[in-house]
Scaffold this active site. Sequence first.
Site, PDB file in Angstrom:
ATOM      1  N   GLY A 110       1.075  -1.235   0.155  1.00 22.71           N
ATOM      2  CA  GLY A 110      -0.301  -0.012   0.059  1.00 22.71           C
ATOM      3  C   GLY A 110       0.947   1.463   0.268  1.00 22.71           C
ATOM      4  O   GLY A 110       0.107   2.616   0.208  1.00 22.71           O
ATOM      5  N   ALA A 155     -12.776  -5.895  13.438  1.00 18.07           N
ATOM      6  CA  ALA A 155     -12.072  -7.422  13.074  1.00 18.07           C
ATOM      7  C   ALA A 155     -10.968  -7.179  12.299  1.00 18.07           C
ATOM      8  O   ALA A 155     -10.012  -8.299  12.489  1.00 18.07           O
ATOM      9  CB  ALA A 155     -13.531  -8.022  12.236  1.00 18.07           C
ATOM     10  N   LYS A 177      -8.898  -5.313  11.585  1.00 16.58           N
ATOM     11  CA  LYS A 177      -7.101  -4.564  12.154  1.00 16.58           C
ATOM     12  C   LYS A 177      -7.218  -4.816  13.973  1.00 16.58           C
ATOM     13  O   LYS A 177      -6.235  -5.441  14.358  1.00 16.58           O
ATOM     14  CB  LYS A 177      -7.594  -3.017  12.171  1.00 16.58           C
ATOM     15  CG  LYS A 177      -7.738  -2.343  11.053  1.00 16.58           C
ATOM     16  CD  LYS A 177      -6.333  -2.366  10.196  1.00 16.58           C
ATOM     17  CE  LYS A 177      -6.497  -1.309   9.068  1.00 16.58           C
ATOM     18  NZ  LYS A 177      -5.085  -1.574   8.033  1.00 16.58           N
ATOM     19  N   SER A 215      -5.131  -0.616  13.283  1.00 20.76           N
ATOM     20  CA  SER A 215      -5.681   1.068  14.084  1.00 20.76           C
ATOM     21  C   SER A 215      -6.567   1.542  15.066  1.00 20.76           C
ATOM     22  O   SER A 215      -6.901   0.437  15.650  1.00 20.76           O
ATOM     23  CB  SER A 215      -7.548   0.687  12.649  1.00 20.76           C
ATOM     24  OG  SER A 215      -7.838   2.236  12.814  1.00 20.76           O
ATOM     25  N   SER A 240       1.914   3.176  -2.655  1.00 19.70           N
ATOM     26  CA  SER A 240       1.341   4.336  -3.226  1.00 19.70           C
ATOM     27  C   SER A 240       0.040   5.335  -2.514  1.00 19.70           C
ATOM     28  O   SER A 240      -0.116   6.500  -3.723  1.00 19.70           O
ATOM     29  CB  SER A 240       0.445   3.607  -4.191  1.00 19.70           C
ATOM     30  OG  SER A 240      -0.455   3.393  -4.164  1.00 19.70           O
ATOM     31  N   ASP A 290      -1.109  -8.131  -6.391  1.00 23.08           N
ATOM     32  CA  ASP A 290      -2.913  -8.564  -5.753  1.00 23.08           C
ATOM     33  C   ASP A 290      -2.372  -8.144  -4.008  1.00 23.08           C
ATOM     34  O   ASP A 290      -2.405  -9.514  -4.350  1.00 23.08           O
ATOM     35  CB  ASP A 290      -3.943  -8.172  -5.889  1.00 23.08           C
ATOM     36  CG  ASP A 290      -5.707  -8.530  -5.495  1.00 23.08           C
ATOM     37  OD1 ASP A 290      -5.065  -8.164  -4.535  1.00 23.08           O
ATOM     38  OD2 ASP A 290      -6.106  -8.728  -6.330  1.00 23.08           O
ATOM     39  N   ILE A 338      -5.929   9.846  11.057  1.00 24.47           N
ATOM     40  CA  ILE A 338      -4.980  10.587   9.950  1.00 24.47           C
ATOM     41  C   ILE A 338      -5.194  11.232   8.847  1.00 24.47           C
ATOM     42  O   ILE A 338      -5.969  10.845   8.096  1.00 24.47           O
ATOM     43  CB  ILE A 338      -3.955   9.789   9.317  1.00 24.47           C
ATOM     44  CG1 ILE A 338      -3.728   8.801  10.813  1.00 24.47           C
ATOM     45  CG2 ILE A 338      -3.029  10.599   8.958  1.00 24.47           C
ATOM     46  CD1 ILE A 338      -2.671   9.626  11.946  1.00 24.47           C
ATOM     47  N   TYR A 376     -14.072  -3.982   9.450  1.00 20.13           N
ATOM     48  CA  TYR A 376     -12.720  -3.661   9.210  1.00 20.13           C
ATOM     49  C   TYR A 376     -12.258  -3.699  10.856  1.00 20.13           C
ATOM     50  O   TYR A 376     -10.707  -3.721  10.594  1.00 20.13           O
ATOM     51  CB  TYR A 376     -12.624  -1.755   9.161  1.00 20.13           C
ATOM     52  CG  TYR A 376     -11.811  -0.916   9.784  1.00 20.13           C
ATOM     53  CD1 TYR A 376     -10.701  -1.064   7.363  1.00 20.13           C
ATOM     54  CD2 TYR A 376     -11.123   0.133  10.430  1.00 20.13           C
ATOM     55  CE1 TYR A 376      -9.502  -0.123   8.324  1.00 20.13           C
ATOM     56  CE2 TYR A 376     -10.008   1.205  10.381  1.00 20.13           C
ATOM     57  CZ  TYR A 376      -8.615   0.823   9.221  1.00 20.13           C
ATOM     58  OH  TYR A 376      -8.223   1.862   9.066  1.00 20.13           O
TER      59      TYR A 376
END
Length: 238
Positions: free
Chosen positions: A7, A151, A153, A136, A9, A58, A182, A149
Amino acid sequence: MRALVTGGSGAIGQAICKRLAADGHEVWVHANGGIERAEACAREIIAAGGTAHAVAFDVTDADATEHALSHILESGPIQILVNNAGIHDDAPMAGMSRAQWKRVLDVTLDGFFNVTQPLLMPMIRTRCGRIVNMSSVSGLMGNRGQVNYAAAKAGLIGATRALAQELASRGITVNAVAPGVIDSPMLGDVFTPERIKQLVPAQRAGRAEEVAGMVAYLVSDAAAYVTGQVMSINGGIA
């Protein structure tokens, strides 16, 4: 050392890539889809005097990931891995589709396994390495509309702690970073300045460069005795 940032980019990913390159590491900037942004980031790093390469695959496709990593490993082991790739697809769970649930967990958890596992033995042979997993605040506290999300993280935190125990005797540290709000394109319209002031004691969103600074510390020699930890960077959210 040679570093891979998945990730890489994205906004936070680019900040991490640039900081690691500025600290003298050779950086592989990963993109999940189109490689153009990763190439642009690599060019910026090179223009600033660093060493960088772009790569796209991917992370949810185990075979494609293994194939891409095999090419990277041809020129040496990766000793710094930042698992930053992740997505969110928010909805209250009562209205969440199976596809929404699966895709978020696939990118964060399957992606973590697919990228990390092939890199471990080459890293172990060097008896030196740093793995940083991007979690997170949602993985620590939960968040309405983000059951998938949160779960994913939270699962990444569990994996971090277990893998840290497996690798500690090999000179490899494994830690997680848990950012709060952020400032990035992912922030969207959900967190207005007024909403941020309500939620964040520091009264502002964090900067991608501040997250990159935390990652830079965790991969440095100064953090050689820090492993299995979750480092929050959230402006004081309890």
